[in-house]
Design a protein around this motif. Structure first.
Motif, PDB file in Angstrom:
ATOM      1  N   ALA A   5       0.819  -1.213   0.000  1.00 13.41           N
ATOM      2  CA  ALA A   5       0.000   0.000   0.000  1.00 13.41           C
ATOM      3  C   ALA A   5       0.853   1.264   0.000  1.00 13.41           C
ATOM      4  O   ALA A   5       0.325   2.374   0.010  1.00 13.41           O
ATOM      5  CB  ALA A   5      -0.921  -0.010   1.217  1.00 13.41           C
ATOM      6  N   THR A   7       2.772   4.322  -1.177  1.00 15.10           N
ATOM      7  CA  THR A   7       2.615   5.179  -2.353  1.00 15.10           C
ATOM      8  C   THR A   7       3.825   6.101  -2.497  1.00 15.10           C
ATOM      9  O   THR A   7       4.680   6.176  -1.611  1.00 15.10           O
ATOM     10  CB  THR A   7       1.350   6.036  -2.236  1.00 15.10           C
ATOM     11  OG1 THR A   7       1.495   6.949  -1.121  1.00 15.10           O
ATOM     12  CG2 THR A   7       0.116   5.163  -2.017  1.00 15.10           C
ATOM     13  N   LEU A 182       0.026   1.814   7.649  1.00 13.97           N
ATOM     14  CA  LEU A 182       0.019   0.832   6.568  1.00 13.97           C
ATOM     15  C   LEU A 182       0.125  -0.616   7.053  1.00 13.97           C
ATOM     16  O   LEU A 182      -0.186  -1.537   6.300  1.00 13.97           O
ATOM     17  CB  LEU A 182       1.165   1.125   5.592  1.00 13.97           C
ATOM     18  CG  LEU A 182       1.165   2.506   4.932  1.00 13.97           C
ATOM     19  CD1 LEU A 182       2.384   2.657   4.036  1.00 13.97           C
ATOM     20  CD2 LEU A 182      -0.115   2.723   4.137  1.00 13.97           C
TER      21      LEU A 182
END
Length: 217
Positions: A5, A7, A182
């Motif tokens: 996840a 980014t 996360l």
């Protein structure tokens, strides 16, 4: 297939944390080294008796864990003295004094490693104390002290992870924030370690280069 996840914005957040680590380290190492040279020369020059008060203060900074120093300084400056200092300022002040305490001992040891016969020869040639220190003692002492100073600088860089306690979001704190959000601790800690390696490796290699070059002179 590897899935994450994480980014680009998260990676940029880690990079900003790494930038804060570099800034805090640079300020602390530069200021601490300057103070350490002054304190180390003073301790060597005046002798152990006259330097006893300074030695005691430096021993305090060397003996008390850095985390406790940061907490006490933040409480003392903010609560007791009511100085409106940012966490970044408090972190730089304490880390600089912490660095200076260790650097002073490194400098003193480096100066003591210079043979007294060399110093006497310099003075017999008509050199003043300042000329002797600038042209003879400090260059020779630097060669002795450099490995210890490199180790100190790298240690300060890693110890800067503790400044999170005064609300400074450096690399490790940034990593912890992303881990909480996360839930990918292994990946994020690997990236954090890679950042620390990239920051510290050039300094370690530069120190090794100087040692090798001086040993061949």
């Amino acid at each position: 297939m590897f899935d994450t996840a994480l980014t680009a914005a998260d990676f940029a957040f880690l990079a900003r944390g790494a930038g804060m680590t570099i800034v805090v380290t640079l300020i602390s190492v530069i200021a601490g080294t300057i103070l350490g040279i002054v304190f180390g020369v003073f301790r060597y020059q005046v002798g152990p008796i006259w330097a006893a008060p300074l030695t005691f203060v430096l021993d305090v900074f060397r003996s008390i864990p850095l985390l406790i120093q940061l907490v006490l300084a933040n409480a003392f400056l903010g609560t007791i003295l009511r100085l409106n200092m940012s966490g970044f300022t408090v972190a730089c002040i304490i880390l600089s004094l912490y660095t200076a305490a260790f650097c002073a001992e490194i400098v003193r040891g480096g100066i003591e490693a210079v043979p007294m016969t060399t110093r006497r020869a310099a003075r017999s040639l008509g050199m003043t104390w300042g000329q002797d220190m600038r042209s003879i003692v400090l260059p020779l002492a630097t060669r002795v002290a450099l490995p210890s100073w490199i180790g100190l600088a790298l240690g300060v860089m890693k110890d800067s992870a503790l400044v999170y306690i005064v609300q400074v979001t450096e690399l490790l704190k940034s990593t912890q924030i992303l881990i909480t959000r996360l839930q990918e601790p292994l990946l994020l800690l690997m990236i954090c370690g890679a950042f620390y390696f990239v920051i510290s490796f050039p300094l370690a290699r530069f120190g090794g280069y100087l040692e090798k070059r001086w040993s061949n002179d």
